[in-house]
Design a protein around this motif. Structure first.
Motif, PDB file in Angstrom:
ATOM      1  N   UNK A   4       0.858  -1.177   0.000  1.00  0.00           N
ATOM      2  CA  UNK A   4       0.000   0.000   0.000  1.00  0.00           C
ATOM      3  C   UNK A   4       0.903   1.239   0.000  1.00  0.00           C
ATOM      4  N   UNK A   5       1.489   1.530  -1.183  1.00  0.00           N
ATOM      5  CA  UNK A   5       2.485   2.612  -1.251  1.00  0.00           C
ATOM      6  C   UNK A   5       1.817   3.974  -1.083  1.00  0.00           C
ATOM      7  N   UNK A   6       2.628   4.969  -0.816  1.00  0.00           N
ATOM      8  CA  UNK A   6       2.097   6.307  -0.513  1.00  0.00           C
ATOM      9  C   UNK A   6       1.332   6.873  -1.702  1.00  0.00           C
ATOM     10  N   UNK A   7       0.388   7.741  -1.412  1.00  0.00           N
ATOM     11  CA  UNK A   7      -0.428   8.372  -2.463  1.00  0.00           C
ATOM     12  C   UNK A   7       0.467   9.052  -3.494  1.00  0.00           C
ATOM     13  N   UNK A   8       1.535   9.723  -2.996  1.00  0.00           N
ATOM     14  CA  UNK A   8       2.423  10.482  -3.879  1.00  0.00           C
ATOM     15  C   UNK A   8       3.042   9.579  -4.945  1.00  0.00           C
ATOM     16  N   UNK A   9       3.435   8.362  -4.528  1.00  0.00           N
ATOM     17  CA  UNK A   9       4.151   7.493  -5.459  1.00  0.00           C
ATOM     18  C   UNK A   9       3.236   6.593  -6.264  1.00  0.00           C
ATOM     19  N   UNK A  11       0.826   7.463  -8.139  1.00  0.00           N
ATOM     20  CA  UNK A  11       0.541   8.030  -9.459  1.00  0.00           C
ATOM     21  C   UNK A  11       1.808   8.202 -10.307  1.00  0.00           C
ATOM     22  N   UNK A  12       2.994   7.982  -9.734  1.00  0.00           N
ATOM     23  CA  UNK A  12       4.225   8.202 -10.514  1.00  0.00           C
ATOM     24  C   UNK A  12       4.532   6.984 -11.364  1.00  0.00           C
ATOM     25  N   UNK A 134       6.277  16.307  -8.902  1.00  0.00           N
ATOM     26  CA  UNK A 134       5.097  15.462  -8.584  1.00  0.00           C
ATOM     27  C   UNK A 134       5.329  14.706  -7.287  1.00  0.00           C
ATOM     28  N   UNK A 135       6.543  14.158  -7.129  1.00  0.00           N
ATOM     29  CA  UNK A 135       6.804  13.328  -5.942  1.00  0.00           C
ATOM     30  C   UNK A 135       6.737  14.153  -4.661  1.00  0.00           C
ATOM     31  N   UNK A 136       6.855  15.478  -4.783  1.00  0.00           N
ATOM     32  CA  UNK A 136       6.795  16.345  -3.602  1.00  0.00           C
ATOM     33  C   UNK A 136       5.385  16.905  -3.389  1.00  0.00           C
ATOM     34  N   UNK A 137       4.462  16.443  -4.223  1.00  0.00           N
ATOM     35  CA  UNK A 137       3.070  16.857  -4.038  1.00  0.00           C
ATOM     36  C   UNK A 137       2.761  18.229  -4.612  1.00  0.00           C
ATOM     37  N   UNK A 138       3.663  18.728  -5.479  1.00  0.00           N
ATOM     38  CA  UNK A 138       3.378  20.021  -6.127  1.00  0.00           C
ATOM     39  C   UNK A 138       2.425  19.790  -7.294  1.00  0.00           C
ATOM     40  N   UNK A 139       1.655  20.818  -7.601  1.00  0.00           N
ATOM     41  CA  UNK A 139       0.762  20.730  -8.762  1.00  0.00           C
ATOM     42  C   UNK A 139       1.490  21.364  -9.950  1.00  0.00           C
ATOM     43  N   UNK A 140       1.480  20.678 -11.085  1.00  0.00           N
ATOM     44  CA  UNK A 140       2.198  21.203 -12.254  1.00  0.00           C
ATOM     45  C   UNK A 140       1.255  21.973 -13.162  1.00  0.00           C
ATOM     46  N   UNK A 360       0.931  17.588 -18.277  1.00  0.00           N
ATOM     47  CA  UNK A 360      -0.282  16.783 -18.184  1.00  0.00           C
ATOM     48  C   UNK A 360      -0.168  15.645 -19.205  1.00  0.00           C
ATOM     49  N   UNK A 361       0.217  14.447 -18.763  1.00  0.00           N
ATOM     50  CA  UNK A 361       0.499  13.357 -19.701  1.00  0.00           C
ATOM     51  C   UNK A 361      -0.715  12.929 -20.523  1.00  0.00           C
ATOM     52  N   UNK A 362      -1.920  13.346 -20.107  1.00  0.00           N
ATOM     53  CA  UNK A 362      -3.118  12.968 -20.876  1.00  0.00           C
ATOM     54  C   UNK A 362      -3.396  13.942 -22.019  1.00  0.00           C
TER      55      UNK A 362
END
Ligand SMILES: Cc1ncc(COP(=O)(O)O)c(C=O)c1O
Length: 394
Positions: A4-9, A11-12, A134-140, A360-362
């Motif tokens: 159950x890895x952290x939320x931050x990771x 999505x990476x 992203x890994x630091x929870x910043x919004x791009x 935004x990769x999408x």
């Protein structure tokens, strides 16, 4: 085991480029996907000789813990060179040696941004930096690039719409992935906007030494009068990437925070390689070495551009970099980038799809990155011909 890895990771995703590397073992594969410097740029013999001298004369310094700020002779040499070559380093500034520019970028974001804060960046931009943010929870928030750098109007719009913007991350010279250099006019406007909206500029300049044509443009940091610019550089593209030596020059107060953040991560950068790097600069002619690298990349860039001009359909556009190691190719409207990249891979030519570099990769993308520092001359000619054939087929 289900971790159950952290939320931050969660999505990476792994870097698309590292994934492509896995396909490169096939004999006959041609890769335009790398971001690596050409191995001919490594001063192997000189470094071997210096390493021997260090183990002969100063083994304890090399093998003992060092100070977080970095090996003092190297810091002094880098400070002097930055001042001389780039006008970087005011009285209020300090400099820390970091484990590659990558760490400098990550540490800067770490000390500046809370989770949810916004990092504005060029779109496309360097994937390593985007993933660090992203890994630091910043919004791009990505802002499109024009031929002369970031789109200033769209940048202002982004800053207006995002009051939590803290940082503008920019690669103004020989941008990765687009190969574009931001003009002086744009740099001045960006500095004004940074002031108006009170944000910090993180100027990432790992390719600045690799100009092979055109005129130098002043760095943001050299025009900064108030400590608003954090300057990040690296020896990866001019001496050795595996050495992992980069540096951050910023206001003393900010550097003191970066020092604390670095202590948490890795205490200090590898001392042996800091010593090798310093002694190389003291003993040999780094500028002459860089001139040789520029010559090699000029030749390769020109060869790639000529191959593109001669073979690609006119509907495919590409940038013409004045330095660095990348150019950026765009397919015409309606073309499928996925299909192009897949067909190229089937014919063993590897490129990185532009989606990998998007904030935004999408977001839809029709561009891909080409690297010319790594492939041989024959591979450049053959590989571009294959890509052009695929573009015509599509
Ligand atoms: C734009 C940019 N910044 C920073 C880096 C990080 O370089 P390093 O950590 O090797 O110094 C790279 C590497 O490719 C890059 O392209």
């Amino acid at each position: 085991m289900n971790y159950n890895v952290s939320e931050k990771f969660k999505s990476l995703k792994p870097s698309a480029i590292r994934e492509i590397f896995k396909s490169l073992g096939t004999p006959g594969a041609i890769s335009f996907a790398a971001g690596n410097p050409n191995p001919d740029s490594f001063p192997v013999k000189e470094m071997q000789e210096i390493a021997n001298e260090i183990f002969e004369n100063e083994p304890v310094t090399a093998l003992q813990y060092g100070i977080t700020e970095g090996y003092t002779p190297l810091r002094d040499l880098v400070k002097a060179r930055l001042k001389r070559v780039y006008g970087v380093g005011a009285d209020r500034d300090d400099l820390i040696i970091v484990t590659g520019g990558q760490q400098g970028i990550e540490l800067t974001c770490k000390v500046m941004c809370n989770e949810g804060d916004v990092v504005v960046c060029e779109n496309p931009s360097f994937i390593g930096a985007l993933n660090a943010f992203r890994s630091l929870g910043a919004k791009l928030v990505g802002v499109p690039l024009n031929d002369d750098g970031i789109d200033v109007e769209k940048l202002e719009e982004a800053l207006k719409n995002n009051p939590k913007a803290k940082l503008l991350y920019t690669i103004p010279t020989f941008q990765n992935p687009a190969g574009i250099t931001t003009s002086l006019e744009v740099r001045k406007k960006v500095l004004d906007l940074a002031k108006k909206y009170d944000i910090i500029i993180l100027e990432d300049n790992p390719y600045g030494d690799l100009r092979f044509t055109g005129e130098d443009v002043p760095t943001y940091k050299s025009m900064d009068t108030e400590g608003r610019v954090v300057y990040c550089g690296s020896f990866s593209k001019v001496l050795s990437a595996g050495m992992r030596i980069g540096f951050v020059c910023a206001d003393k107060d900010l550097v003191s925070k970066i020092v604390v953040a670095k202590q948490v991560e890795d205490v200090h950068t590898n001392v042996l390689f800091q010593m090798i790097c310093a002694k190389y600069i003291e003993k040999y002619d780094l500028e002459a070495h860089i001139r040789e690298i520029r010559k090699m990349y000029k030749h390769k860039a020109e060869l790639m551009i000529k191959a593109l001009e001669e073979n690609m359909p006119k509907t495919v556009s590409f940038t013409r970099p004045e330095g660095g190691i990348f150019l950026w190719c765009s397919l015409p409207e309606g073309a499928s980038l996925d299909e192009f990249v897949k067909k190229a891979g089937d014919r063993l030519v590897f490129v990185v799809p532009g989606t990998a570099f998007s904030a935004d990769p999408d977001e839809p993308c029709r561009s891909f990155r080409l690297n010319y520092s790594m492939p041989s001359d024959e591979e450049i000619v053959k590989g571009i011909k294959i890509l052009a054939d695929i573009a015509k087929e599509l």
